[in-house]
Design an enzyme around this catalytic site. Structure first.
Site, PDB file in Angstrom:
ATOM      1  N   ARG A 123       0.841  -1.206   0.000  1.00  0.00           N
ATOM      2  CA  ARG A 123       0.000   0.000   0.000  1.00  0.00           C
ATOM      3  C   ARG A 123       0.877   1.258   0.000  1.00  0.00           C
ATOM      4  O   ARG A 123       2.093   1.163   0.133  1.00  0.00           O
ATOM      5  CB  ARG A 123      -0.980  -0.022   1.161  1.00  0.00           C
ATOM      6  CG  ARG A 123      -0.360   0.035   2.544  1.00  0.00           C
ATOM      7  CD  ARG A 123      -1.487  -0.045   3.579  1.00  0.00           C
ATOM      8  NE  ARG A 123      -1.028   0.476   4.847  1.00  0.00           N
ATOM      9  CZ  ARG A 123      -1.422   0.019   6.023  1.00  0.00           C
ATOM     10  NH1 ARG A 123      -2.278  -0.961   6.103  1.00  0.00           N
ATOM     11  NH2 ARG A 123      -0.979   0.556   7.130  1.00  0.00           N
ATOM     12  N   PHE A 127      18.851 -14.558  11.820  1.00  0.00           N
ATOM     13  CA  PHE A 127      19.974 -13.609  11.744  1.00  0.00           C
ATOM     14  C   PHE A 127      20.658 -13.397  13.094  1.00  0.00           C
ATOM     15  O   PHE A 127      21.653 -12.695  13.156  1.00  0.00           O
ATOM     16  CB  PHE A 127      19.479 -12.243  11.255  1.00  0.00           C
ATOM     17  CG  PHE A 127      19.137 -12.168   9.790  1.00  0.00           C
ATOM     18  CD1 PHE A 127      20.119 -12.277   8.808  1.00  0.00           C
ATOM     19  CD2 PHE A 127      17.837 -11.946   9.375  1.00  0.00           C
ATOM     20  CE1 PHE A 127      19.810 -12.175   7.456  1.00  0.00           C
ATOM     21  CE2 PHE A 127      17.507 -11.839   8.029  1.00  0.00           C
ATOM     22  CZ  PHE A 127      18.501 -11.955   7.063  1.00  0.00           C
ATOM     23  N   HIS A 154       7.286 -19.207  19.593  1.00  0.00           N
ATOM     24  CA  HIS A 154       7.190 -17.895  18.939  1.00  0.00           C
ATOM     25  C   HIS A 154       5.880 -17.186  19.313  1.00  0.00           C
ATOM     26  O   HIS A 154       4.934 -17.818  19.777  1.00  0.00           O
ATOM     27  CB  HIS A 154       7.231 -18.053  17.415  1.00  0.00           C
ATOM     28  CG  HIS A 154       8.622 -18.286  16.885  1.00  0.00           C
ATOM     29  ND1 HIS A 154       9.199 -19.529  16.859  1.00  0.00           N
ATOM     30  CD2 HIS A 154       9.542 -17.413  16.383  1.00  0.00           C
ATOM     31  CE1 HIS A 154      10.426 -19.419  16.351  1.00  0.00           C
ATOM     32  NE2 HIS A 154      10.662 -18.149  16.054  1.00  0.00           N
ATOM     33  N   LYS A 188       2.891 -15.437  14.124  1.00  0.00           N
ATOM     34  CA  LYS A 188       3.768 -16.095  13.146  1.00  0.00           C
ATOM     35  C   LYS A 188       2.956 -16.977  12.196  1.00  0.00           C
ATOM     36  O   LYS A 188       2.072 -17.726  12.636  1.00  0.00           O
ATOM     37  CB  LYS A 188       4.822 -16.932  13.881  1.00  0.00           C
ATOM     38  CG  LYS A 188       5.844 -17.563  12.961  1.00  0.00           C
ATOM     39  CD  LYS A 188       7.077 -17.999  13.700  1.00  0.00           C
ATOM     40  CE  LYS A 188       8.085 -18.674  12.787  1.00  0.00           C
ATOM     41  NZ  LYS A 188       8.517 -17.807  11.677  1.00  0.00           N
TER      42      LYS A 188
HETATM   43  N1  LIG Z   1      15.580 -14.543   9.556  1.00  0.00           N
HETATM   44  C1  LIG Z   1      15.312 -14.011  10.738  1.00  0.00           C
HETATM   45  O1  LIG Z   1      16.194 -13.807  11.586  1.00  0.00           O
HETATM   46  C2  LIG Z   1      13.907 -13.620  11.036  1.00  0.00           C
HETATM   47  C3  LIG Z   1      12.942 -13.904  10.124  1.00  0.00           C
HETATM   48  N2  LIG Z   1      11.658 -13.552  10.347  1.00  0.00           N
HETATM   49  C4  LIG Z   1      10.756 -13.832   9.256  1.00  0.00           C
HETATM   50  O2  LIG Z   1      10.540 -12.608   8.567  1.00  0.00           O
HETATM   51  C5  LIG Z   1       9.226 -12.590   8.011  1.00  0.00           C
HETATM   52  C6  LIG Z   1       8.497 -11.351   8.479  1.00  0.00           C
HETATM   53  O3  LIG Z   1       8.293 -11.450   9.874  1.00  0.00           O
HETATM   54  P1  LIG Z   1       7.562 -10.292  10.679  1.00  0.00           P
HETATM   55  O4  LIG Z   1       8.246  -9.007  10.430  1.00  0.00           O
HETATM   56  O5  LIG Z   1       7.396 -10.767  12.065  1.00  0.00           O
HETATM   57  O6  LIG Z   1       6.125 -10.317   9.970  1.00  0.00           O
HETATM   58  P2  LIG Z   1       5.085  -9.118   9.794  1.00  0.00           P
HETATM   59  O7  LIG Z   1       3.771  -9.764   9.497  1.00  0.00           O
HETATM   60  O8  LIG Z   1       5.177  -8.182  10.939  1.00  0.00           O
HETATM   61  O9  LIG Z   1       5.618  -8.349   8.490  1.00  0.00           O
HETATM   62  C7  LIG Z   1       5.469  -8.813   7.188  1.00  0.00           C
HETATM   63  C8  LIG Z   1       5.188  -7.620   6.328  1.00  0.00           C
HETATM   64  O10 LIG Z   1       5.180  -8.003   4.960  1.00  0.00           O
HETATM   65  C9  LIG Z   1       4.179  -7.239   4.356  1.00  0.00           C
HETATM   66  N3  LIG Z   1       3.775  -7.743   3.054  1.00  0.00           N
HETATM   67  C10 LIG Z   1       2.851  -8.680   2.758  1.00  0.00           C
HETATM   68  N4  LIG Z   1       2.737  -8.803   1.436  1.00  0.00           N
HETATM   69  C11 LIG Z   1       3.577  -7.904   0.891  1.00  0.00           C
HETATM   70  C12 LIG Z   1       3.901  -7.533  -0.445  1.00  0.00           C
HETATM   71  N5  LIG Z   1       3.310  -8.100  -1.489  1.00  0.00           N
HETATM   72  N6  LIG Z   1       4.841  -6.578  -0.633  1.00  0.00           N
HETATM   73  C13 LIG Z   1       5.445  -6.010   0.398  1.00  0.00           C
HETATM   74  N7  LIG Z   1       5.173  -6.287   1.678  1.00  0.00           N
HETATM   75  C14 LIG Z   1       4.246  -7.233   1.917  1.00  0.00           C
HETATM   76  C15 LIG Z   1       3.039  -7.248   5.351  1.00  0.00           C
HETATM   77  O11 LIG Z   1       2.095  -6.250   5.069  1.00  0.00           O
HETATM   78  P3  LIG Z   1       0.587  -6.324   5.683  1.00  0.00           P
HETATM   79  O12 LIG Z   1       0.736  -5.801   7.062  1.00  0.00           O
HETATM   80  O13 LIG Z   1      -0.194  -5.450   4.778  1.00  0.00           O
HETATM   81  O14 LIG Z   1       0.186  -7.771   5.648  1.00  0.00           O
HETATM   82  C16 LIG Z   1       3.822  -6.979   6.628  1.00  0.00           C
HETATM   83  O15 LIG Z   1       3.995  -5.593   6.846  1.00  0.00           O
HETATM   84  C17 LIG Z   1       8.580 -13.915   8.435  1.00  0.00           C
HETATM   85  O16 LIG Z   1       8.733 -14.859   7.405  1.00  0.00           O
HETATM   86  C18 LIG Z   1       9.401 -14.335   9.645  1.00  0.00           C
HETATM   87  O17 LIG Z   1       9.401 -15.715   9.854  1.00  0.00           O
HETATM   88  C19 LIG Z   1      11.278 -12.925  11.483  1.00  0.00           C
HETATM   89  C20 LIG Z   1      12.199 -12.642  12.459  1.00  0.00           C
HETATM   90  C21 LIG Z   1      13.591 -12.975  12.318  1.00  0.00           C
HETATM   91  O1  LIG Z   2       8.670 -15.135  12.723  1.00  0.00           O
HETATM   92  C1  LIG Z   2       9.553 -14.878  13.566  1.00  0.00           C
HETATM   93  O2  LIG Z   2       9.379 -14.101  14.490  1.00  0.00           O
HETATM   94  C2  LIG Z   2      10.861 -15.544  13.425  1.00  0.00           C
HETATM   95  N1  LIG Z   2      11.087 -16.242  12.367  1.00  0.00           N
HETATM   96  C3  LIG Z   2      12.293 -16.924  12.049  1.00  0.00           C
HETATM   97  C4  LIG Z   2      12.056 -18.411  11.984  1.00  0.00           C
HETATM   98  O3  LIG Z   2      11.015 -18.840  11.446  1.00  0.00           O
HETATM   99  O4  LIG Z   2      12.902 -19.175  12.442  1.00  0.00           O
HETATM  100  C5  LIG Z   2      13.445 -16.514  12.913  1.00  0.00           C
HETATM  101  C6  LIG Z   2      13.098 -16.225  14.332  1.00  0.00           C
HETATM  102  O5  LIG Z   2      12.846 -17.434  14.963  1.00  0.00           O
HETATM  103  C7  LIG Z   2      11.912 -15.286  14.434  1.00  0.00           C
END
Ligand SMILES: NC(=O)C1=CN([C@@H]2O[C@H](COP(=O)(O)OP(=O)(O)OC[C@H]3O[C@@H](n4cnc5c(N)ncnc54)[C@H](OP(=O)(O)O)[C@@H]3O)[C@@H](O)[C@H]2O)C=CC1
Ligand SMILES: O=C(O)C1=N[C@H](C(=O)O)C[C@H](O)C1
Length: 265
Positions: free
Chosen positions: A38, A127, A154, A158
């Protein structure tokens, strides 16, 4: 020194917000734009009150064409993240992917695409340096303990289960562990799912509760002893040094890297 031009996908999300802050406060990083679904065409300042004039795009092709970024940081959802990662590689942009829930088929496809394009791509299920160590220590321990259960915990917003970290931990353990079906041969689940998910005979249990952030305990057992290896992330800042390292490293890579343990000594 030339700045790394970065696009962040998912900038309103829990992780995306932190990543935007990281990019803005890092001297050799530049926020070229963000991908959201958006507020197309508005600036982050206008739409979100963030101290940045970077533009919000809903069209990834337009974003890449206008901004010519070096790196895409994706923190969205599995389906969107995969689509973004493929388009990034096809557009000459190096992806750093924190989004979890990619299948083994997705990873194989991305590996091929990296080979074809000779571009680096880092996919990091976690990360946080402590989580990476937890996975490494678990792999070490699995040489001595063949019975293991993974309990990941978690927040209840999630989407994917088991977590990417739990899957990666199971993969790392299985690379050194003899395949073994755990528990009693005749065990039966009175309630389906009671024993958790089965990954090559080891079990993964996913807990979802408000109040939690990201936690995992890897529990090993053998005759008369158990060993527990646990990591807890209490905030999302815990992931940001890993994101920074991944962005810096992906610029030097020409293939797929799956897991931060491959770039942290
Ligand atoms: N690798 C790591 O260390 C970590 C990985 N993660 C992973 O990161 C991802 C995000 O987690 P988290 O931040 O908690 O999730 P959130 O739901 O808070 O954030 C995801 C965001 O993506 C947006 N989104 C959805 N569709 C689109 C699109 N087409 N284009 C752009 N943005 C879009 C959502 O928007 P909307 O609000 O409109 O739905 C939302 O703002 C997950 O897969 C999680 O597992 C999380 C923590 C650590
Ligand atoms: O969604 C989360 O919050 C997280 N996602 C990652 C995962 O699926 O392992 C990393 C972390 O655990 C946080």
């Amino acid at each position: 020194m030339k700045k790394v031009k970065i696009v962040v996908a998912g900038p309103r999300g829990r992780m995306g917000k932190e990543a935007v802050e990281l990019v803005l406060e890092t001297e050799n990083f530049e926020l070229a734009g963000v991908l959201d679904r958006r507020n197309d065409g508005k600036s982050l300042r206008e739409a979100e009150g963030v101290d940045s004039d970077a533009l919000i795009y809903t069209d990834i092709y337009k974003c890449f064409k206008e901004q010519q970024p070096d790196v895409l940081i994706d923190l969205t959802t599995p389906e969107v993240g995969m689509e973004h990662t493929v388009i990034a590689l096809e557009s000459g942009v190096r992806p750093v992917v924190g989004t979890t829930g990619f299948s083994t088929g997705d990873l194989a496809k991305l590996e091929d695409l990296c080979k074809q394009t000779r571009l680096g791509c880092i996919i990091a299920p976690n990360f946080a340096v402590g989580a990476v160590l937890m996975m490494k220590f678990s792999k070490m321990a699995a040489r001595y303990f063949s019975d293991v259960e993974i309990i990941e915990l978690h927040h209840d917003q999630k989407l994917d289960a088991p977590s990417g970290t739990a899957v990666k931990t199971a993969e790392m353990i299985s690379s050194v562990r003899e395949r073994k079906k755990q528990g009693h041969n005749d065990e039966k689940e009175a309630i389906p799912g009671a024993r958790g998910a089965d990954f090559e005979g080891m079990h993964i249990h996913s807990v979802r509760l408000p109040g939690l952030i990201a936690h995992q305990q890897v529990m090993f057992g053998s005759d008369g002893q158990t060993l527990s290896i646990r990591h807890d992330s209490y905030n999302r800042a815990s992931f940001m040094s890993g994101v920074k390292l991944a962005v810096e490293t992906v610029m030097e890579k020409d293939s797929l890297v799956y897991g931060l343990e491959n770039i942290i000594e």
